[in-house]
Design a protein around this motif. Sequence first.
Motif, mmCIF file in Angstrom:
data_model
loop_
_atom_site.group_PDB
_atom_site.id
_atom_site.type_symbol
_atom_site.label_atom_id
_atom_site.label_comp_id
_atom_site.label_asym_id
_atom_site.label_seq_id
_atom_site.Cartn_x
_atom_site.Cartn_y
_atom_site.Cartn_z
ATOM 1 N N PHE A 43 0.839 -1.197 0.000
ATOM 2 C CA PHE A 43 0.000 0.000 0.000
ATOM 3 C C PHE A 43 0.880 1.255 0.000
ATOM 4 O O PHE A 43 1.830 1.361 0.766
ATOM 5 N N LEU A 44 0.530 2.212 -0.863
ATOM 6 C CA LEU A 44 1.304 3.448 -0.969
ATOM 7 C C LEU A 44 0.533 4.670 -0.475
ATOM 8 O O LEU A 44 1.030 5.446 0.326
ATOM 9 N N SER A 45 -0.701 4.839 -0.967
ATOM 10 C CA SER A 45 -1.455 6.028 -0.589
ATOM 11 C C SER A 45 -2.936 5.818 -0.865
ATOM 12 O O SER A 45 -3.334 4.875 -1.536
ATOM 13 N N LEU A 61 -3.663 3.389 -3.941
ATOM 14 C CA LEU A 61 -2.519 3.123 -4.804
ATOM 15 C C LEU A 61 -1.627 2.059 -4.182
ATOM 16 O O LEU A 61 -1.263 2.149 -3.006
ATOM 17 N N TYR A 62 -1.291 1.032 -4.984
ATOM 18 C CA TYR A 62 -0.449 -0.066 -4.507
ATOM 19 C C TYR A 62 0.764 -0.253 -5.416
ATOM 20 O O TYR A 62 0.689 -0.033 -6.633
ATOM 21 N N SER A 63 1.863 -0.665 -4.813
ATOM 22 C CA SER A 63 3.029 -1.107 -5.564
ATOM 23 C C SER A 63 2.870 -2.597 -5.822
ATOM 24 O O SER A 63 2.563 -3.366 -4.900
ATOM 25 N N LEU A 64 3.049 -3.013 -7.076
ATOM 26 C CA LEU A 64 2.852 -4.406 -7.458
ATOM 27 C C LEU A 64 4.145 -5.212 -7.315
ATOM 28 O O LEU A 64 5.238 -4.633 -7.212
ATOM 29 N N PRO A 65 4.043 -6.526 -7.313
ATOM 30 C CA PRO A 65 5.250 -7.357 -7.190
ATOM 31 C C PRO A 65 6.278 -7.105 -8.293
ATOM 32 O O PRO A 65 7.470 -7.317 -8.089
ATOM 33 N N ALA A 70 -0.544 0.296 -9.331
ATOM 34 C CA ALA A 70 -1.929 0.209 -9.799
ATOM 35 C C ALA A 70 -2.831 0.833 -8.742
ATOM 36 O O ALA A 70 -2.553 0.756 -7.543
ATOM 37 N N SER A 71 -3.905 1.483 -9.203
ATOM 38 C CA SER A 71 -4.866 2.069 -8.268
ATOM 39 C C SER A 71 -6.160 1.266 -8.304
ATOM 40 O O SER A 71 -6.582 0.794 -9.364
#
Length: 238
Positions: A43-45, A61-65, A70-71
């Motif tokens: 999780f980013l924001s 907003l997430y950072s993917l593997p 992706a939001s």
Amino acid sequence: MAPFLLLQLKSLQLSLILLLLGFLPSPIKGVPPSTNPTGGFTFLSSTPLHIGKFRSLTSSLYSLPNNLTASYEIVTSTSPENPTVPAVTVLAYNTTSKKFTIIKEFYPSLGRLSFGTIAGLVDSRDSTSSSLTTIKSAARREAWEEAKIPETCDVDVDPVGRVMDKYVCTELYAALATFEGGGEGWKEELRDQEEQGMEIIEIGEEELLRIVEEGGFSVVGEWAVRRGLELWRKKYNN
């Protein structure tokens, strides 16, 4: 080589070939590592998109593997302190009439009347002594508010909450409320204009299941009915 070991080796080779060809399921496919339950998503924001009376829509907003981002549009409650506040569904059973209480009301998502169970979010008016006590308190309050079922009713709760949807944070609990007496039409006045046309209906098990099979409930409503019936059968050994 001993015949037994040769047979075992050939069996292993055959299994590997079938696995590579896709005829056997992989023992690790789809199973996230126990040490990494998020699967590598970080999780980013979070950015509010809409804040409503009961629900809010948020872009998370997430950072993917693979290090891309992706939001996701996530539905939460409007409570800033607890956006994942749980909700409870209540299938009520009248031990006098031997019937269940359901609700028929307008569904704006469908543009027509449909069937449902008593339901609502846990809020500050409910007990906070323990998680299940809180859910029971919310079930009694909602049963009284929506169907005038006495708050002295006996409540059984499925102790396992289920998230409503991939993109909905609300954790849902199913409950059974049992009470004596009463009948249809207890609701004397509406809480607000959104409840215009709401009907409180008492119905037998056979008719209840017929409505379920005909698609008269939403997915959540059908789940609430089936889980409520399971609690009822367990309580009365039916």
